[in-house]
Structures are given as structure tokens and as C-alpha cells.
Design a protein around this motif. Structure first.
Motif: not given
Length: 586
Positions: A372, A375, A391, A393-394, A396, A420-423, A457
Motif C-alpha cells: 500500500t 507504507q 510495515t 499498518s499491515f 503482507y 493483507t492483515v491490518t496491524n 495470517s
């Protein structure tokens, strides 16, 4: 039947006999009381009747006696009168008359007295009959009393026998109580012994289970080593066609002997004690955020500055600069084969905001992994052809075999992430690593949030591992013990965690100097930590006690990497890179 059940049955029998004896004693006492009451009542009635009849007879006797006395008095008066008449009259006729009168009177009196005497005799006979009747009644009552007394004696004998039986049963009960107490004490001792044996069994079981687990893990490790060896053989067989030419191209310069290549990036520095090899960059600074990694051929990849990375070979003591990013790159990671190198960083350009995959023998980028916009990739790790990266926020994941049709300005394909997983935690992902069996990976933020994810993930668990927010945190899986990870922080805490269904803290140590990084050392079952005081410490993994302190840096060594056979370590600070002697020499 057990001894305890026999004792319980005996106790029940004794209690029943006690209850029966008490009931019999009470019934005998009630019967004696009833018989005595009836006897006393009968005697009292007989006594009253006897006393009443005696009073009546005495009254009759007294009346008859009074009548008899009156008759005697009357007889005396008549006799006295007769004497006077006799003394007064001498006439014969008169005497005859008197004699006749006297005879009549006497006969009348005699008849009257005879009648009264007969009445008295009848009364006396009646009294005698009543006395006989009373004697018979008293005799029969005495016999009844004797019978009742005999019955009372029999009942007393039975009561005494019952009392004796009760005393005997009470004695037996006391004996049984003693036996019960002894058996209870013996049982308690047996239970204590049983508990001790259970505890010993549990301890031995835990010990042997741990040994079994260790053996299973060792077996798994050997199996993995065997599989890795097979894989390595296959890869070597695949690489055998490349021969020495490929190995020469993997090394810095990438040219044959006598061929001039780029200038070296690092210059060796002489160490007087000979324990280490130490090199410093020509520009005297590499910046602490720039990482390093070593492949299986001991080729060191180092981020030198914002826009380039270098390759270095310890045995050649020679380096090679390779220019890469338009903006900044922070982290580097070799794949298992040691031929592909992933570089992560940041770029404000949409086209270049990606992770680059370099084919080092060919010295070219072969994949660009899309992120994204805006990042920053601060950490990454390989799992076969899968790359995971953390990263701001994410998190990957990419499969480098997937190639999208989108091309960048240079004509290179851009590969989109497969997940993709959000932190969800505060801070950026500062460290990420796959587990040894590649079934899950761990990630930690610079604010100290530790998370475990499966290979797709999906979050398995998370915990606040550290409280301080200074600098990046590091997470590393233990290579020989499944589910164990280590984390460190700038406040000086080193923590060992165990993950099964949840993350649990199992060991912790504190150092008076903050910890920047750590590595597990499989061959020595140890841990190496780098510290704020510019020193490295070699620790026992089981106790976290210090084995030795390694000195040589002039700045804080933020990065660590194990060499190809994991027998030695390389550390990097702002100003120098140090190749330390093998761990077996410590």
C-alpha cells in the motif's frame, strides 16, 4: 471384601446390637415397672378390703361384747334381786312362786343368752370364714407376688445378661475403634505414600514426557535436518550444472580472477588479540537502521546507505556496491537457497513502493512485491517461495511465483500480496519471523505487542510483551524447542515465551544495559544478545546466565546474523561489522 468394608460391617452390627439391647432393657424396665405397679395396686386393694372387713368384724365383736356385758349385768341384777327376794320371804308358797318365776326368768334369760351366744358363734364363724378367705386371698396374692418377683428376677437376669452383652459389645466396639484408628492411620500413611508415589510418578512422567518430547523434537529436528539435507543435495544437484561459475557470481565482484570489479565497500581493521575480524565502511557510517543477512555460502548482504546495499565475502575480504532504491531501503533477507535477496524499505512513488527481489547471480531485480502507498517495510522473512513482511499498518504475504499483468515504468511485473492483515496494535511491526516448521509466524511492534499468526495470517494469540516504546523490538523462534520464542527490549528485559494455545511467559532476565537484538545459537543451546553498552553477551538458554561478554564495537550493534553453518555470528553497528570467532572457542 476389603478391610475397610469389613470394619464398616462390624461397626454396623455393633450399632444394631447396641440398639436392640437398649430396646430390650427399656422393655424389661417397663415390664417390671408395670408388674410392680399392678402388684402394689392389688396389695393395696386387698389391704383396704381386709382392713375394712376387720373394722366391720371388730365393730360387730365390740357390739356383741357390749351386749354380752349388758346381759351379764342384767343377769347379775336379776340374781341380786333374787337373793333379796330369797332373803325377805320365808313363805313356802311364795318361795315356790318365786322359784317358779325365777325359773321362768332364768329360762328366758338362758334362752336369750343362748340365742345371743348362737349369734356370737355365727358371727365368730363368719369372722373365721372371712379370715380363712382373707388368708387364702393373701396366700394367692403372695404366690402371685412370688411369681412376679421371680419374673422380675428373671427380667433382672436378662437385663444383666443384656448389660453384659452390651459391655462386651462396647468392649468389642472399643477394640474395633482401635483397629479402625490403626487402620485409618495406616490408610493415611498409605495415602501419604500413595500421594508421594503419585507425585513421584507425575514428576517422573513429566520428566520422561519431557525426555520423550525432547527425543521427538530431536527426531523431528533430525528428520527436518534429513529433509533439509535431501533438499540441499537436490538443490546442489540443481546447482551443479552452474558449477564454479555460479559460486563465483554469487561472491562480491562477480568476475573471474584478474577481472577488475567495483571497489570494495569495507576495509579490514587489524585486531591485536586475533579473536575477531573487524571491518569498517569507507564512509565510516552505515546507519543503525540498515540491516544485514548471511546466506548459506557465507555471502553477507549489508544495507550501506539509503539507496544501496553491498555484498561482502569474509574469505575474500572484498566488497561490492549495488545501487537499488530511489528513496530508502531498511531490511534485507536471503532465501533458503541463498540466491535470491529480498530488500524492503519505502518510497513516496506509487510505482516503487514495493519490496524488491534480486537474483544475485544475475545482479538484477526479478520481482517487485506491491505494498500500500506510503507504507515502510521494516522487517521480512522467507518461507520457501512465500515472503512475509511487516510495515507501519499491515502484515503482507506474497508468493513470488504469482505474477500480475501490471508492469511498472521499467517494464517489471508487480506482484500483489496473497494476504493483507491490518496491524491492530499501536506502533509499527519491527520484527517478524517464521517458526522453524513454517506453520506459523511471530511479529512484534516497536511498542511491545507480540502476536502469533498461522500460515494464512489468522491471529492465534497476542500479548503485551514489553512496556517501553523506545527503538525496535526483536522476536526470534527457538530452533530446537517447538513453540518457544524470545523477545527483548531497550529497558534490558529478555523474555522467553511458550505458545501452545496461548502465549505464556516461562523465563525472564533483566540486564542493566538495554538490549538491541538477539539470536538463538543451536549448536551451543545458547542465546547471543547485543546491548546498549556496545557489548555482546553469550547466555545459557536454560537459565539466561551469562557465559561470556564479547567486546569490540565502538557503537551499539543493532543487527546480528549467524553464518552459513551457524557456528559463528556477525554483528553490525553504525561504524563497523565484526566477524566473531566460532562459539566453540568461547
Amino acid at each position: 471384601m476389603t478391610d475397610k468394608e469389613k470394619i464398616e460391617d462390624l461397626k454396623t452390627t455393633v450399632e444394631k446390637l447396641e440398639a436392640l439391647a437398649i430396646i430390650e432393657r427399656e422393655e424389661a424396665s417397663e415390664e417390671v415397672f408395670k408388674i410392680k405397679s399392678v402388684h402394689d395396686l392389688k396389695v393395696e386393694k386387698i389391704k383396704l378390703v381386709h382392713d375394712s372387713e376387720m373394722q366391720a368384724l371388730n365393730s360387730k365383736y365390740s357390739a356383741l361384747n357390749r351386749k354380752h356385758n349388758l346381759l351379764l349385768k342384767r343377769h347379775q341384777l336379776i340374781f341380786d334381786a333374787f337373793k333379796e327376794v330369797t332373803n325377805v320371804s320365808d313363805d313356802a308358797s311364795d318361795l315356790e312362786q318365786i322359784d317358779e318365776a325365777t325359773k321362768r326368768i332364768t329360762q328366758t334369760v338362758i334362752k336369750t343368752l343362748s340365742s345371743q351366744t348362737n349369734q356370737l358363734d355365727i358371727a365368730y364363724r363368719s369372722i373365721g370364714n372371712i379370715d380363712q378367705t382373707l388368708e387364702k386371698t393373701i396366700s394367692s396374692q403372695r404366690k402371685e407376688i412370688k411369681r412376679l418377683v421371680t419374673e422380675v428376677k428373671d427380667l433382672n437376669v436378662k437385663a444383666e445378661l443384656a448389660s453384659t452383652t452390651i459391655r462386651k459389645l462396647e468392649f468389642e466396639k472399643c477394640q474395633l475403634d482401635k483397629i479402625w484408628e490403626e487402620m485409618k492411620s495406616s490408610r493415611d500413611e498409605s495415602l501419604e505414600e500413595l500421594d508421594r508415589l503419585k507425585s513421584k510418578y507425575a514428576s517422573e512422567k513429566e520428566k520422561y514426557e519431557k525426555e520423550i518430547n525432547d527425543l521427538q523434537f530431536e527426531n523431528e529436528s533430525l528428520k527436518e535436518d534429513y529433509e533439509d539435507a535431501i533438499k540441499e543435495i537436490k538443490e546442489l544437484e540443481n546447482l551443479s550444472d552452474l558449477g564454479d561459475e555460479m559460486l563465483r557470481y554469487l561472491k562480491p565482484n562477480g568476475m573471474g580472477e584478474g577481472t577488475k570489479g567495483p571497489s570494495p565497500s569495507f576495509a579490514p581493521v587489524r585486531i591485536e588479540d586475533g579473536l575477531i575480524k573487524k571491518f569498517v565502511p569507507h564512509d565510516k557510517k552505515t546507519f543503525y537502521r540498515f540491516g544485514l543477512d548471511i546466506n548459506r555460502y557465507n555471502i553477507l548482504a549489508v544495507k550501506e546507505n539509503h539507496n544501496s546495499f553491498g555484498l561482502y565475502s569474509e574469505d575474500l575480504e572484498w566488497g561490492e556496491d549495488i545501487s537499488t532504491f530511489r528513496d530508502q531501503a531498511f531490511c534485507v533477507a536471503w532465501n533458503y537457497a541463498g540466491t535470491l535477496l529480498a530488500l524492503g524499505g519505502r518510497s513516496n512513488s506509487n510505482a516503487d513502493n514495493c519490496i524488491q527481489i534480486w537474483d544475485i547471480p544475475k545482479r538484477k531485480v526479478v520481482r517487485r512485491l506491491k505494498m500500500t502507498d506510503f507504507q515502510i517495510c521494516r522487517c521480512l522473512d522467507w518461507n520457501e517461495d512465500i515472503i512475509v513482511a511487516g510495515t507501519d499498518s499491515f502484515i503482507y504475504q506474497w508468493d513470488i511465483n504469482d505474477v500480475d499483468k501490471d508492469l511498472n515504468d521499467e517494464g517489471n511485473a508487480i506482484t500483489s500480496p496473497i494476504s493483507t492483515v491490518t496491524n491492530m496494535h499501536i506502533g509499527f511491526i519491527s520484527s517478524i519471523q517464521w517458526s522453524p516448521n513454517k506453520s506459523m509466524f511471530a511479529a512484534i511492534t516497536n511498542k511491545g505487542h507480540l502476536s502469533i499468526y498461522d500460515q494464512d495470517s489468522n491471529s492465534l494469540d497476542h500479548i503485551k510483551a514489553h512496556d517501553d516504546g523506545q527503538y525496535e523490538k526483536t522476536v526470534q523462534w527457538c530452533p530446537w524447542e517447538p513453540g518457544v520464542v524470545a523477545t527483548c527490549c531497550w529497558r534490558g528485559f529478555l523474555k522467553i515465551w511458550k505458545f501452545e494455545k496461548n502465549i505464556k511467559l516461562v523465563e525472564e532476565a533483566w540486564f542493566d544495559s538495554g538490549i538491541a537484538n538477539l539470536k538463538w545459537i543451536p549448536g551451543k543451546k545458547a542465546i547471543v544478545t547485543s546491548h546498549k553498552d556496545k557489548k555482546l553477551r553469550l547466555l545459557k538458554s536454560s537459565t539466561l546466565d551469562v557465559i561470556t561478554i564479547m567486546e569490540g564495537h565502538t557503537e551499539i550493534p543493532f543487527f546480528l546474523a549467524l553464518n552459513g553453518d551457524q557456528s559463528a555470528i556477525v554483528s553490525k553497528s553504525d561504524k563497523e561489522i565484526i566477524f566473531w570467532k566460532p562459539f566453540d572457542e568461547f
